[in-house]
Scaffold this motif. Structure first.
Motif, PDB file in Angstrom:
ATOM      1  N   LYS A  94       0.794  -1.230   0.000  1.00 32.98           N
ATOM      2  CA  LYS A  94       0.000   0.000   0.000  1.00 32.98           C
ATOM      3  C   LYS A  94       0.828   1.282   0.000  1.00 32.98           C
ATOM      4  N   ILE A  95       2.140   1.165  -0.030  1.00 32.78           N
ATOM      5  CA  ILE A  95       2.992   2.346  -0.149  1.00 32.78           C
ATOM      6  C   ILE A  95       3.674   2.300  -1.503  1.00 32.78           C
ATOM      7  N   ASP A  96       3.577   3.424  -2.243  1.00 35.52           N
ATOM      8  CA  ASP A  96       4.179   3.452  -3.579  1.00 35.52           C
ATOM      9  C   ASP A  96       5.642   3.917  -3.523  1.00 35.52           C
ATOM     10  N   GLU A  97       6.264   3.998  -4.681  1.00 40.65           N
ATOM     11  CA  GLU A  97       7.690   4.336  -4.786  1.00 40.65           C
ATOM     12  C   GLU A  97       8.007   5.750  -4.314  1.00 40.65           C
ATOM     13  N   LYS A  98       6.999   6.611  -4.218  1.00 40.37           N
ATOM     14  CA  LYS A  98       7.219   8.001  -3.789  1.00 40.37           C
ATOM     15  C   LYS A  98       6.867   8.221  -2.317  1.00 40.37           C
ATOM     16  N   GLY A  99       6.554   7.144  -1.619  1.00 42.57           N
ATOM     17  CA  GLY A  99       6.247   7.262  -0.200  1.00 42.57           C
ATOM     18  C   GLY A  99       4.817   7.644   0.115  1.00 42.57           C
ATOM     19  N   ASN A 100       3.898   7.401  -0.817  1.00 43.42           N
ATOM     20  CA  ASN A 100       2.469   7.635  -0.575  1.00 43.42           C
ATOM     21  C   ASN A 100       1.842   6.348  -0.056  1.00 43.42           C
ATOM     22  N   TRP A 101       1.122   6.462   1.034  1.00 43.22           N
ATOM     23  CA  TRP A 101       0.463   5.321   1.667  1.00 43.22           C
ATOM     24  C   TRP A 101      -1.020   5.404   1.347  1.00 43.22           C
ATOM     25  N   PHE A 102      -1.535   4.404   0.658  1.00 42.74           N
ATOM     26  CA  PHE A 102      -2.925   4.405   0.207  1.00 42.74           C
ATOM     27  C   PHE A 102      -3.776   3.554   1.154  1.00 42.74           C
ATOM     28  N   LEU A 103      -4.803   4.197   1.710  1.00 43.55           N
ATOM     29  CA  LEU A 103      -5.719   3.518   2.626  1.00 43.55           C
ATOM     30  C   LEU A 103      -7.151   3.741   2.149  1.00 43.55           C
ATOM     31  N   ARG A 104      -7.995   2.760   2.408  1.00 43.02           N
ATOM     32  CA  ARG A 104      -9.424   2.878   2.115  1.00 43.02           C
ATOM     33  C   ARG A 104     -10.194   2.491   3.364  1.00 43.02           C
ATOM     34  N   ILE A 116     -13.918   5.418   1.418  1.00 45.61           N
ATOM     35  CA  ILE A 116     -13.235   6.701   1.537  1.00 45.61           C
ATOM     36  C   ILE A 116     -11.763   6.426   1.252  1.00 45.61           C
ATOM     37  N   HIS A 117     -11.234   7.092   0.227  1.00 38.49           N
ATOM     38  CA  HIS A 117      -9.857   6.866  -0.203  1.00 38.49           C
ATOM     39  C   HIS A 117      -8.942   7.900   0.433  1.00 38.49           C
ATOM     40  N   LEU A 118      -7.840   7.443   1.026  1.00 40.71           N
ATOM     41  CA  LEU A 118      -6.849   8.353   1.573  1.00 40.71           C
ATOM     42  C   LEU A 118      -5.505   8.098   0.904  1.00 40.71           C
ATOM     43  N   LYS A 119      -4.821   9.184   0.601  1.00 43.93           N
ATOM     44  CA  LYS A 119      -3.453   9.133   0.091  1.00 43.93           C
ATOM     45  C   LYS A 119      -2.619   9.895   1.114  1.00 43.93           C
ATOM     46  N   VAL A 120      -1.881   9.147   1.925  1.00 47.75           N
ATOM     47  CA  VAL A 120      -1.131   9.707   3.039  1.00 47.75           C
ATOM     48  C   VAL A 120       0.332   9.841   2.607  1.00 47.75           C
ATOM     49  N   LYS A 121       0.810  11.072   2.520  1.00 49.48           N
ATOM     50  CA  LYS A 121       2.204  11.319   2.115  1.00 49.48           C
ATOM     51  C   LYS A 121       3.087  11.227   3.354  1.00 49.48           C
ATOM     52  N   ILE A 122       3.926  10.187   3.380  1.00 50.46           N
ATOM     53  CA  ILE A 122       4.822   9.956   4.507  1.00 50.46           C
ATOM     54  C   ILE A 122       6.035  10.877   4.374  1.00 50.46           C
ATOM     55  N   ALA A 123       6.410  11.519   5.473  1.00 52.30           N
ATOM     56  CA  ALA A 123       7.575  12.408   5.490  1.00 52.30           C
ATOM     57  C   ALA A 123       8.823  11.547   5.583  1.00 52.30           C
ATOM     58  N   ALA A 124       9.370  11.218   4.425  1.00 50.41           N
ATOM     59  CA  ALA A 124      10.568  10.383   4.354  1.00 50.41           C
ATOM     60  C   ALA A 124      11.586  11.073   3.450  1.00 50.41           C
ATOM     61  N   PHE A 125      12.837  11.096   3.885  1.00 52.15           N
ATOM     62  CA  PHE A 125      13.873  11.707   3.055  1.00 52.15           C
ATOM     63  C   PHE A 125      15.011  10.730   2.888  1.00 52.15           C
ATOM     64  N   PRO A 126      15.368  10.414   1.653  1.00 51.75           N
ATOM     65  CA  PRO A 126      14.646  10.805   0.443  1.00 51.75           C
ATOM     66  C   PRO A 126      13.297  10.080   0.360  1.00 51.75           C
ATOM     67  N   ALA A 127      12.396  10.631  -0.448  1.00 49.83           N
ATOM     68  CA  ALA A 127      11.039  10.085  -0.579  1.00 49.83           C
ATOM     69  C   ALA A 127      11.079   8.792  -1.389  1.00 49.83           C
ATOM     70  N   LYS A 185      10.162   4.409  -1.283  1.00 46.42           N
ATOM     71  CA  LYS A 185       9.244   3.431  -0.709  1.00 46.42           C
ATOM     72  C   LYS A 185       9.790   2.789   0.559  1.00 46.42           C
ATOM     73  N   GLN A 186      10.993   2.247   0.511  1.00 47.55           N
ATOM     74  CA  GLN A 186      11.493   1.486   1.654  1.00 47.55           C
ATOM     75  C   GLN A 186      11.676   2.357   2.890  1.00 47.55           C
ATOM     76  N   ILE A 187      12.076   3.590   2.695  1.00 48.64           N
ATOM     77  CA  ILE A 187      12.237   4.503   3.832  1.00 48.64           C
ATOM     78  C   ILE A 187      10.864   4.782   4.460  1.00 48.64           C
ATOM     79  N   ALA A 188       9.861   5.019   3.629  1.00 49.84           N
ATOM     80  CA  ALA A 188       8.506   5.265   4.124  1.00 49.84           C
ATOM     81  C   ALA A 188       7.956   4.027   4.838  1.00 49.84           C
ATOM     82  N   VAL A 189       8.139   2.851   4.249  1.00 49.43           N
ATOM     83  CA  VAL A 189       7.678   1.599   4.860  1.00 49.43           C
ATOM     84  C   VAL A 189       8.324   1.428   6.231  1.00 49.43           C
ATOM     85  N   ASP A 190       9.631   1.646   6.309  1.00 50.93           N
ATOM     86  CA  ASP A 190      10.349   1.477   7.576  1.00 50.93           C
ATOM     87  C   ASP A 190       9.856   2.447   8.636  1.00 50.93           C
ATOM     88  N   LYS A 191       9.598   3.711   8.250  1.00 56.79           N
ATOM     89  CA  LYS A 191       9.114   4.703   9.220  1.00 56.79           C
ATOM     90  C   LYS A 191       7.739   4.323   9.774  1.00 56.79           C
TER      91      LYS A 191
END
Length: 139
Positions: free
Chosen positions: A82-92, A112-123, A125-131
């Motif tokens: 559910k997290i894409d390569e740019k660090g967006n987490w998609f929830l429904r 209800i669709h949510l696109k949650v932008k995870i604050a990860a640097f660099p943006a 996927k793996q950094i966002a998943v880990d956070k």
């Protein structure tokens, strides 16, 4: 941890715009909701409710409530998918349950669709998943 949360929900002719608005507000109480008319495949009228929540205190409240009210094992198991390569987490979330203040995560269907932008640097996927995983496991 979250930059912003973009949300969207479709209101079909057999649904109440007030109910779907309340369902969104039960998940994102501070949301400013915009409505736009669209036409479905069968020329039926659809209202699209959408907006963005970006104030840190509101995104933090959302995340803390998510950790409190949902199945953490499912959240954790679904992260890679559910997290894409740019660090967006998609929830429904189930619209009817959200109206009753129950946060039921769905994988498909009318929701209800949510696109949650995870604050990860660099943006990435793996950094966002880990956070997110670290936050879930340390809750």
């Amino acid at each position: 941890m979250i930059h912003n949360i973009k949300f969207r929900a479709f209101v079909y002719e057999d649904e109440s715009i007030e109910d779907i608005t309340q369902a969104i507000l039960n998940i994102l109480p501070e949301a400013e909701i915009e409505a736009e008319e669209a036409e479905g495949l069968l020329e039926d009228k659809i209202i699209i409710l959408s907006g963005t929540v970006s104030k840190k205190r509101y995104t933090k409240t959302f995340f803390n409530t998510l950790l409190e009210w949902t199945d953490l094992d499912k959240l954790n198991a679904d992260l890679e998918r559910k997290i894409d390569e740019k660090g967006n987490w998609f929830l429904r979330f189930d619209k009817e349950d959200a109206l009753d203040e129950i946060w039921t995560i769905k994988d498909s269907g009318d929701s209800i669709h949510l696109k949650v932008k995870i604050a990860a640097f660099p943006a990435k996927k793996q950094i966002a998943v880990d956070k997110v995983r670290e936050a879930i496991l340390n809750d």
